[in-house]
Design an enzyme around this catalytic site. Sequence first.
Site, PDB file in Angstrom:
ATOM      1  N   ASN A   1       0.821  -1.219   0.000  1.00 27.98           N
ATOM      2  CA  ASN A   1       0.000   0.000   0.000  1.00 27.98           C
ATOM      3  C   ASN A   1       0.854   1.268   0.000  1.00 27.98           C
ATOM      4  O   ASN A   1       0.321   2.378  -0.022  1.00 27.98           O
ATOM      5  CB  ASN A   1      -0.975   0.018   1.180  1.00 27.98           C
ATOM      6  CG  ASN A   1      -0.295   0.152   2.532  1.00 27.98           C
ATOM      7  OD1 ASN A   1       0.928   0.270   2.636  1.00 27.98           O
ATOM      8  ND2 ASN A   1      -1.089   0.142   3.590  1.00 27.98           N
TER       9      ASN A   1
ATOM     10  N   GLY B   1       3.264  -4.757   7.060  1.00 30.07           N
ATOM     11  CA  GLY B   1       2.866  -4.503   8.442  1.00 30.07           C
ATOM     12  C   GLY B   1       3.565  -3.267   8.973  1.00 30.07           C
ATOM     13  O   GLY B   1       4.634  -2.878   8.484  1.00 30.07           O
TER      14      GLY B   1
ATOM     15  N   LYS C   1       5.796  -1.447  11.769  1.00 27.95           N
ATOM     16  CA  LYS C   1       6.926  -2.152  12.366  1.00 27.95           C
ATOM     17  C   LYS C   1       7.758  -1.358  13.376  1.00 27.95           C
ATOM     18  O   LYS C   1       8.791  -1.856  13.823  1.00 27.95           O
ATOM     19  CB  LYS C   1       7.853  -2.627  11.245  1.00 27.95           C
ATOM     20  CG  LYS C   1       8.456  -1.497  10.432  1.00 27.95           C
ATOM     21  CD  LYS C   1       9.439  -1.996   9.384  1.00 27.95           C
ATOM     22  CE  LYS C   1      10.095  -0.845   8.668  1.00 27.95           C
ATOM     23  NZ  LYS C   1      11.115  -1.297   7.697  1.00 27.95           N
TER      24      LYS C   1
ATOM     25  N   ASN D   1      -4.033  -2.869  11.779  1.00 26.59           N
ATOM     26  CA  ASN D   1      -3.343  -3.112  10.516  1.00 26.59           C
ATOM     27  C   ASN D   1      -2.720  -4.499  10.486  1.00 26.59           C
ATOM     28  O   ASN D   1      -2.959  -5.290   9.566  1.00 26.59           O
ATOM     29  CB  ASN D   1      -2.263  -2.053  10.294  1.00 26.59           C
ATOM     30  CG  ASN D   1      -1.574  -2.194   8.949  1.00 26.59           C
ATOM     31  OD1 ASN D   1      -2.019  -1.676   7.941  1.00 26.59           O
ATOM     32  ND2 ASN D   1      -0.467  -2.932   8.921  1.00 26.59           N
TER      33      ASN D   1
ATOM     34  N   SER E   1       9.524 -11.686  14.337  1.00 26.01           N
ATOM     35  CA  SER E   1      10.530 -10.842  14.974  1.00 26.01           C
ATOM     36  C   SER E   1      11.018 -11.455  16.276  1.00 26.01           C
ATOM     37  O   SER E   1      10.265 -12.150  16.983  1.00 26.01           O
ATOM     38  CB  SER E   1       9.917  -9.470  15.264  1.00 26.01           C
ATOM     39  OG  SER E   1      10.751  -8.709  16.100  1.00 26.01           O
TER      40      SER E   1
ATOM     41  N   TYR F   1       3.828  -3.666  18.941  1.00 21.76           N
ATOM     42  CA  TYR F   1       4.381  -4.257  17.721  1.00 21.76           C
ATOM     43  C   TYR F   1       4.738  -5.722  17.963  1.00 21.76           C
ATOM     44  O   TYR F   1       4.348  -6.606  17.198  1.00 21.76           O
ATOM     45  CB  TYR F   1       5.622  -3.481  17.276  1.00 21.76           C
ATOM     46  CG  TYR F   1       6.484  -4.248  16.302  1.00 21.76           C
ATOM     47  CD1 TYR F   1       6.081  -4.441  14.991  1.00 21.76           C
ATOM     48  CD2 TYR F   1       7.699  -4.804  16.708  1.00 21.76           C
ATOM     49  CE1 TYR F   1       6.860  -5.158  14.094  1.00 21.76           C
ATOM     50  CE2 TYR F   1       8.485  -5.521  15.826  1.00 21.76           C
ATOM     51  CZ  TYR F   1       8.066  -5.700  14.525  1.00 21.76           C
ATOM     52  OH  TYR F   1       8.831  -6.425  13.651  1.00 21.76           O
TER      53      TYR F   1
ATOM     54  N   LYS G   1       3.124  -9.499  16.402  1.00 20.90           N
ATOM     55  CA  LYS G   1       3.889 -10.612  15.825  1.00 20.90           C
ATOM     56  C   LYS G   1       3.619 -11.900  16.596  1.00 20.90           C
ATOM     57  O   LYS G   1       3.426 -12.972  16.003  1.00 20.90           O
ATOM     58  CB  LYS G   1       5.381 -10.287  15.822  1.00 20.90           C
ATOM     59  CG  LYS G   1       5.784  -9.143  14.919  1.00 20.90           C
ATOM     60  CD  LYS G   1       5.490  -9.439  13.445  1.00 20.90           C
ATOM     61  CE  LYS G   1       6.045  -8.367  12.533  1.00 20.90           C
ATOM     62  NZ  LYS G   1       5.719  -8.604  11.107  1.00 20.90           N
TER      63      LYS G   1
ATOM     64  N   ASN H   1      17.995  -7.884  13.965  1.00 20.60           N
ATOM     65  CA  ASN H   1      17.987  -6.460  13.609  1.00 20.60           C
ATOM     66  C   ASN H   1      18.579  -6.230  12.221  1.00 20.60           C
ATOM     67  O   ASN H   1      19.806  -6.131  12.082  1.00 20.60           O
ATOM     68  CB  ASN H   1      18.763  -5.647  14.653  1.00 20.60           C
ATOM     69  CG  ASN H   1      18.050  -5.621  15.989  1.00 20.60           C
ATOM     70  OD1 ASN H   1      17.978  -6.648  16.663  1.00 20.60           O
ATOM     71  ND2 ASN H   1      17.522  -4.484  16.370  1.00 20.60           N
TER      72      ASN H   1
ATOM     73  N   VAL I   1      21.016   8.207  21.819  1.00 20.36           N
ATOM     74  CA  VAL I   1      21.239   6.870  22.372  1.00 20.36           C
ATOM     75  C   VAL I   1      20.281   6.682  23.540  1.00 20.36           C
ATOM     76  O   VAL I   1      20.384   7.396  24.553  1.00 20.36           O
ATOM     77  CB  VAL I   1      22.699   6.689  22.826  1.00 20.36           C
ATOM     78  CG1 VAL I   1      22.888   5.331  23.508  1.00 20.36           C
ATOM     79  CG2 VAL I   1      23.647   6.834  21.647  1.00 20.36           C
TER      80      VAL I   1
ATOM     81  N   ARG J   1      14.085   4.037  26.108  1.00 25.60           N
ATOM     82  CA  ARG J   1      12.882   4.042  25.283  1.00 25.60           C
ATOM     83  C   ARG J   1      11.938   2.963  25.788  1.00 25.60           C
ATOM     84  O   ARG J   1      12.337   1.818  26.013  1.00 25.60           O
ATOM     85  CB  ARG J   1      13.266   3.786  23.827  1.00 25.60           C
ATOM     86  CG  ARG J   1      12.152   3.918  22.829  1.00 25.60           C
ATOM     87  CD  ARG J   1      12.698   3.930  21.416  1.00 25.60           C
ATOM     88  NE  ARG J   1      13.514   2.744  21.133  1.00 25.60           N
ATOM     89  CZ  ARG J   1      14.107   2.525  19.966  1.00 25.60           C
ATOM     90  NH1 ARG J   1      13.989   3.406  18.993  1.00 25.60           N
ATOM     91  NH2 ARG J   1      14.825   1.434  19.780  1.00 25.60           N
TER      92      ARG J   1
END
Length: 337
Positions: A32, A83, A85, A100, A125, A150, A154, A180, A218, A293
Amino acid sequence: MKILVTGGAGFIGSHTIIELYNAGHKVVVADNLCNSSPVALQRVAEIIHVPEIPFFKADIRDRAALDRVLTEHPCDACIHFAGLKAVGESVTKPWEYYENNISGTLVLLDVLRQHGCKNLIFSSSATVYGDPAVIPITEKCPKGHCTNPYGQTKSMLEEIMMDMHRADPTWNIVLLRYFNPVGAHPSGRIGENPNGIPNNLMPYITQVAVGKRAELGVFGDDYDTPDGTGVRDYIHVVDLARGHVAALAAIERHCGLAIYNLGTGKGYSVLDVVHAFERSTGIHIPYRVLPRRTGDVATSYSDPAKAARELHWTAQHDLDDMCRDAWNWQQQNPEGF
């Protein structure tokens, strides 16, 4: 084989198309273009010396569009990349990710089975392991509590596919748990092209190197790792693409349901990657430490022995190769596609 590649204009999908053609397969792409560019497919066609890649602008949630694709291009198998991600984005937009990734894949699975296409390779993943119980991570490592939506999508989709195979063993499904992906095609013609601020480390580094961003952020330097920054298993995208071709061979052997880690088996910290990039390019990367994060774990790297044993696949590129090819892509395409 003829392969339906969903999300084929994206980073991993576009590289995989090249490896599929090199192995003698044919493809049709459904994408898409919400996080990809049709230019990627034009460049893939140039690299493999074909006039064009069969392409449909189609969303996996659009049943009629998928039905049209498979009616016009009957396929032997599907490689499902499509998808959303981004780990961080999924934390702030959970509904979008569930709607989605899960709703779209359910539509795709139903259309595939209606067309008698029951051979599937799923882009999963390493996030399904959550905060992993063992390091290095084997396929027998229990799936942990996913720390972000996310990863949850999966993990849930894996469970759905396992249930479908139990109910109908005529399906052949390979779940590929990526670590990764980084790097780019050695030609520099295709590579990772994120919209807006990159969510992944390597494109952020290369955008700093090319002058697009002032410094690298970082996220955390107080993890229980050698230098305090997160440790990950970085794999060259071309090696990852080759892993999909190897997985198709398993499907041709009627593998049933199989799970494989695709990684190098080596863990590198964020600062390891920064220093490797500086060595490979001679460019200094300024960085600033930011708070951790949400959704990140300290350490995650694979034991890829099962893929080596059963698929005869191993990663061929090292971290310096990944840095060199990522920089080659960014230099040639400072603004992306």
